[in-house]
Design an enzyme around this catalytic site. Structure first.
Site, mmCIF file in Angstrom:
data_model
loop_
_atom_site.group_PDB
_atom_site.id
_atom_site.type_symbol
_atom_site.label_atom_id
_atom_site.label_comp_id
_atom_site.label_asym_id
_atom_site.label_seq_id
_atom_site.Cartn_x
_atom_site.Cartn_y
_atom_site.Cartn_z
ATOM 1 N N TRP A 71 0.892 -1.163 0.000
ATOM 2 C CA TRP A 71 0.000 0.000 0.000
ATOM 3 C C TRP A 71 0.925 1.207 0.000
ATOM 4 O O TRP A 71 1.597 1.479 0.975
ATOM 5 C CB TRP A 71 -0.901 -0.024 1.225
ATOM 6 C CG TRP A 71 -1.969 1.018 1.246
ATOM 7 C CD1 TRP A 71 -3.211 0.934 0.706
ATOM 8 C CD2 TRP A 71 -1.902 2.315 1.872
ATOM 9 N NE1 TRP A 71 -3.922 2.086 0.947
ATOM 10 C CE2 TRP A 71 -3.147 2.956 1.665
ATOM 11 C CE3 TRP A 71 -0.920 3.001 2.582
ATOM 12 C CZ2 TRP A 71 -3.426 4.229 2.136
ATOM 13 C CZ3 TRP A 71 -1.193 4.273 3.058
ATOM 14 C CH2 TRP A 71 -2.433 4.875 2.828
ATOM 15 N N ASN A 97 7.165 -2.763 6.406
ATOM 16 C CA ASN A 97 5.897 -2.061 6.620
ATOM 17 C C ASN A 97 6.170 -0.926 7.593
ATOM 18 O O ASN A 97 6.768 -1.144 8.652
ATOM 19 C CB ASN A 97 4.849 -3.017 7.199
ATOM 20 C CG ASN A 97 3.559 -2.300 7.549
ATOM 21 O OD1 ASN A 97 3.127 -1.394 6.844
ATOM 22 N ND2 ASN A 97 2.953 -2.688 8.659
ATOM 23 N N GLY A 98 5.729 0.284 7.260
ATOM 24 C CA GLY A 98 5.976 1.431 8.118
ATOM 25 C C GLY A 98 6.477 2.610 7.311
ATOM 26 O O GLY A 98 6.389 2.626 6.073
ATOM 27 N N GLU A 464 -21.592 6.683 10.642
ATOM 28 C CA GLU A 464 -21.035 5.385 10.247
ATOM 29 C C GLU A 464 -21.656 4.898 8.948
ATOM 30 O O GLU A 464 -20.964 4.332 8.084
ATOM 31 C CB GLU A 464 -21.243 4.363 11.373
ATOM 32 C CG GLU A 464 -20.813 2.949 11.044
ATOM 33 C CD GLU A 464 -19.338 2.798 10.692
ATOM 34 O OE1 GLU A 464 -18.976 1.750 10.146
ATOM 35 O OE2 GLU A 464 -18.549 3.743 10.954
#
Length: 591
Positions: A71, A97-98, A464
């Site tokens: 992503w 990841n990060g 929501e």
């Protein structure tokens, strides 16, 4: 929010990794890649797009490898930016990841020493740092490399000359799957469930070395032990089970989720240890996204039933303005237990002196280790990016907290508890009306803008519902308290702006009918969510979504399930990628 997989064992690594990455596609789908050790070389493949439909890819023979589904945060989706990233000689491969916040200065420093970069990503600096530090010991090289990093990271590294994997985590999730003669390492549990249900959750600062005969974990330079946890989910829980999309399956699992969560905390009485509330003067919710909306409902419930003052904070904003927390209970709600902003807000709340309670779905996640107290939802794995059953499970826990803290007479609490017990059956009745909701949804699918309105507890329900609609159908949907329409949003009403109204059977009902009349005077189509015995509302609206009658505080459950189905079928009619909406990922593990 990327997905990481590492494998070391007796199977062909590339096939295990590709299969496991498919289980993590909800964490990233811009691009993917796999590296496998083959002799003293690394076989590498990287591709743009989703891995979900990939079949028959062969990288290289070998039983040690790493993979990644991305992503994008640094650099657009492309084969060059896809992971794994390698060093100048193609000997080191890393997945990450990060976000490395100081990557630019590190890159400039490395380039000044002759390193050549092929991507725009922050991750590639890690591979080059390991290359510089490598002296035959991969663990030492990784340890020295990460000392240079600022930001958040879960990293798995391998070297063409080494039969091992080395991983490290800081503010990004990483779990080890403990198999029989094999090891997996991944961002999330579903990736390992094909091979084992025994996992080790790594903690911040943990550095782990995996090889054929075992593993060792260090933290702060000292070797540490981490317990093995048995996951109560099966691989079938993470499958579609004949449904067209995970989202629809997960909506249909809601009755069972309610039953499981009630069973956890409710027998003859509410079995929640409320020691977390002793001596507090206020409650502060910290959360993001859907969990933020659950928090708003929690505020309504707790203030109404217990009289305790409640604030609700966006975790991403709380981090930067540090509100007063004197004698406060900070309740963090996070499905994954790994939401970066929420975790940081929890740490700050503790520093400010607050007691902390986490409402979490994932056993052993980071939030459970930060919090002073933990309450688990029992939603099981949720694969679709759009939260449905996990949201309802969060509400069930919040109802039980509010009832536990209530100042109402015991007989009234018991009456509401009995009403809560029948909620699974009420949700099943909504699911039986699925075709009626689908017909209404298909009439909305041609619009590009919508509004949702409510009053009282209906406001966060509307918020929501609008979030679900916008994130999976890409219709611009906004929610407002109905009384606020005349303060600006009325200007947007008309034939091309349908309005969804949530009608709660409380003292807001009559004024909501007046608000609906005002909307109809502006020529907007109105869809009302109302109780099945309400014959008044149909005089003023175009369509009615009927839900079973219940106590007004519990309409957050019945209305929300109906609005989830409305969003699902609208998106389905529009041909959207429902489980993996564009630009979004399931677990937001970067700030």
């Amino acid at each position: 929010m990327c997905g990481i997989v590492g494998y070391l064992g007796f199977r062909r690594a590339d096939q295990v990794i590709i299969s496991a990455l498919k289980r993590l596609e909800y964490r990233g789908y811009d691009s993917w890649g796999v590296a496998v050790k083959h002799g003293n070389e690394l076989g590498l493949i990287k591709r743009v797009g989703a891995i979900g439909e990939v079949e028959g890819y062969s990288v290289a023979e070998g039983s040690v490898g790493i993979g990644h589904t991305r992503w994008a945060t640094h650099g657009k989706p492309s084969e060059l930016n896809a992971h794994p990233h390698t060093d100048c000689r193609g000997k080191v491969a890393v997945v990450h990841n990060g976000i490395i916040s100081n990557f630019q200065s590190l890159r400039e420093e490395l380039e000044s020493r002759g390193h050549e970069f092929s991507s725009e990503t922050d991750t590639e600096v890690i591979a080059h740092l390991i290359e510089e530090e490598y002296r035959g010991d991969l663990r030492e090289a990784v340890m020295r490399a990460v000392e240079r990093l600022k930001g958040s990271y879960a990293i798995v590294a391998m070297h063409a000359d080494s039969e091992e994997l080395v991983a490290v985590r800081y503010k990004s999730p990483l779990v080890i799957g403990v198999g029989d003669g094999e090891w997996l390492i991944a961002s999330d549990v579903p990736a390992v469930l094909d091979y084992t249900n025994r996992v080790i959750y790594l903690e911040d600062g943990d550095l782990v070395k995996l090889w054929s005969d075992g593993l060792r974990i260090w933290n702060g330079g000292k070797e540490v032990e981490r317990k093995i946890v048995t996951i109560p989910w099966s691989i079938e829980d993470a499958e579609k089970g004949g449904y067209e999309h995970f989202m629809l399956k997960e909506i249909h699992e809601t009755p069972r989720v309610i039953e499981d969560t009630l069973f956890e905390y409710l027998s003859e009485d509410i079995e929640i240890d409320a020691s977390f509330s002793a001596g507090i003067s206020e409650i502060v919710f910290i959360a993001c996204g859907t969990s933020y909306h659950a928090s708003l409902i929690g505020k309504y419930l707790i203030e109404k039933l217990s009289g305790i003052p409640v604030r609700v904070e966006f975790a991403s904003e709380f981090i930067y303005h540090h509100p007063p927390m004197h004698r406060a209970l900070a309740i963090a709600i996070t499905q994954s237990g790994e939401t970066a902003d929420t975790l940081e807000a929890m740490r700050i709340a503790k520093k400010l002196g607050a007691r902390t309670l986490a409402i979490v779905n994932v056993l052993g996640s980071t939030a459970t280790r930060i919090a002073d107290h933990v309450l688990y939802t029992r939603a099981g794995p949720e694969i679709s990016v759009a939260a449905t059953k996990s949201f309802i499970a969060q509400l069930i826990v919040l109802y039980l907290i509010a009832l536990k803290l209530s100042r109402m007479p015991g007989s009234e609490v018991s009456r509401l508890v009995e009403e809560l017990r029948i909620m699974p059956e009420l949700v099943r009745k909504i699911l039986e009306r699925e075709d009626e909701i689908r017909e209404i949804a298909e009439r909305l699918a041609g619009f590009e803008n919508m509004m949702y309105i409510g009053r009282g507890i209906g406001v966060p329900i509307a918020m929501e519902g609008a979030l679900k609609m916008k994130e999976i159908s890409y219709i611009h949907a906004e929610a407002y308290p109905a009384g606020e329409l005349k303060h600006g949003p009325f200007a947007l009403l008309g034939e091309q702006t349908p309005v969804v109204a949530t009608l709660v059977p409380d003292d807001t009902y009559e004024i909501m009918l007046n608000n609906i009349k005002e909307v109809k005077a502006r020529d907007s189509i109105v869809v009302a969510v109302a109780e099945e015995n309400d014959r008044e509302v149909e005089k003023y609206v175009d369509h009615v979504i009927r839900v079973p009658r219940t106590e007004h505080i519990f309409t957050a459950i019945t209305h929300s399930v109906a609005l989830q189905l409305l969003a699902y079928y609208t998106a389905r009619k529009r041909g959207c990628e429902i489980d993996k909406p564009r630009n979004l990922a399931k677990s937001v593990t970067v700030e």
